[in-house]
Write a protein that holds these residues in place. Sequence first.
Motif, mmCIF file in Angstrom:
data_model
loop_
_atom_site.group_PDB
_atom_site.id
_atom_site.type_symbol
_atom_site.label_atom_id
_atom_site.label_comp_id
_atom_site.label_asym_id
_atom_site.label_seq_id
_atom_site.Cartn_x
_atom_site.Cartn_y
_atom_site.Cartn_z
ATOM 1 N N ILE A 10 0.847 -1.205 0.000
ATOM 2 C CA ILE A 10 0.000 0.000 0.000
ATOM 3 C C ILE A 10 0.876 1.246 0.000
ATOM 4 O O ILE A 10 0.656 2.189 -0.783
ATOM 5 C CB ILE A 10 -0.907 0.047 1.240
ATOM 6 N N LEU A 64 0.652 4.013 -2.937
ATOM 7 C CA LEU A 64 0.113 5.345 -2.653
ATOM 8 C C LEU A 64 1.163 6.423 -2.903
ATOM 9 O O LEU A 64 0.864 7.492 -3.463
ATOM 10 C CB LEU A 64 -0.384 5.391 -1.203
ATOM 11 N N ALA A 87 -7.538 5.666 -0.273
ATOM 12 C CA ALA A 87 -6.334 4.840 -0.083
ATOM 13 C C ALA A 87 -5.608 5.213 1.204
ATOM 14 O O ALA A 87 -5.107 4.339 1.927
ATOM 15 C CB ALA A 87 -5.395 4.997 -1.282
ATOM 16 N N ALA A 134 -6.970 -0.223 -1.509
ATOM 17 C CA ALA A 134 -6.006 0.881 -1.543
ATOM 18 C C ALA A 134 -5.112 0.806 -2.770
ATOM 19 O O ALA A 134 -4.839 1.814 -3.436
ATOM 20 C CB ALA A 134 -5.164 0.885 -0.272
ATOM 21 N N SER A 157 -5.108 3.431 -5.901
ATOM 22 C CA SER A 157 -3.850 4.062 -6.312
ATOM 23 C C SER A 157 -3.584 3.821 -7.792
ATOM 24 O O SER A 157 -3.148 4.724 -8.522
ATOM 25 C CB SER A 157 -2.692 3.515 -5.475
#
Length: 384
Positions: free
Chosen positions: A252, A256, A286, A331, A335
Amino acid sequence: MRTSNGETQLLELTARRFAAQAEASGIAEDQERALSLYEQAWELGMVADPSTAVPGFVTGVWGRGAVEGNLRPSLRVLSILGEISAGFAAMIHAQGLACLALDGAPVFPARARLALGWLSEYGIPIGRRGGSAGAGMALRSASGVLYLEGTLRFLMASGSPQGYLLFARQTDPSDGEEWALIALDAATPGIRVEPLPERLGLRIVWMAHLHGEGIPLAPERILLRGAEAHQRLEQIIAIDWLGQAAIALGVIRRSLREACAYAQQRYQGGRLIIDHPAVQLLLGAAVSDQAILEAILERHADMSLKAIRHDVLLRWAATAKLAIGEHAYRAVTNSMQVLGGYGYMEDYGFAGRLRDVATLRTLHGAPDPIRMVLAESLRTEVRA
């Protein structure tokens, strides 16, 4: 053996420097390069080792430091490595799980690559439903000789293992059904390993099914039996889920970070992409999902494994495992959507990271059986 804040920070710094070096080498899906870097990680003490004489026995991921100190260093190292390669982090994680199951028993030499197996095709061996699940491997007695037979699925390792740690069930008319933890050398007659073909996610991890075809077993190869073995198994499953969640958290963070960088450099309709409300909604969701998974993993991170109550550990781990699918997957998807069509191109890396979290979402435990584990823990709590 409580790990100090200074030791944790030093280990995290070492992991970040190593991660930067690993990424520069192009580790993403190159198994040969990953094995070379795995050796370097071992030298740095990040890889757990079966020998008590090696630093990694204490400092490695899921080493003795996690058992007697706290879980935070192992979770942090996995999340840092997950940022550069979820597959490489899973290699380190798999070795740690096997060493955790071994618990210092003098069975394998230093630096031995190990694989741990417990999963049948009938479900996870936790809770009332798990208690009735079909055993992947059975330990049987015939004419005074013990034999192993059956199949354990989705064993993971850093490469072709030198040893195996296997959880099996024994049915004896006098004692009823009980669990056993068994250690075997890779060259043991009767072991048949079925390496799995290249997968969509976690590509650089060695993964296989193990088949036992009447393996004669010396009694000294049984490390634990009965309730003690089953409790060790449940502990291993919980740590496996927590480690997978930590790796997903790293995925993640990387996704991100790169989505934000892209959105602040590209224009659409005469303004930066990050200024578009639709993109802000994707990024905001996210960020929220990342924060939720971080909060879950923080819950008991400063406790040692031996200090966490068994039911608390299982509930924490089950919640973290479910969060991979409910938060990490979303997430990474959001993204990826920030880049529009470019997000699906392999050059940007998002497609590979999405495959990794998709694999982590169901690896060693599908969501519905885990939800049943949580429901059962709640019922037990209400009755108490």
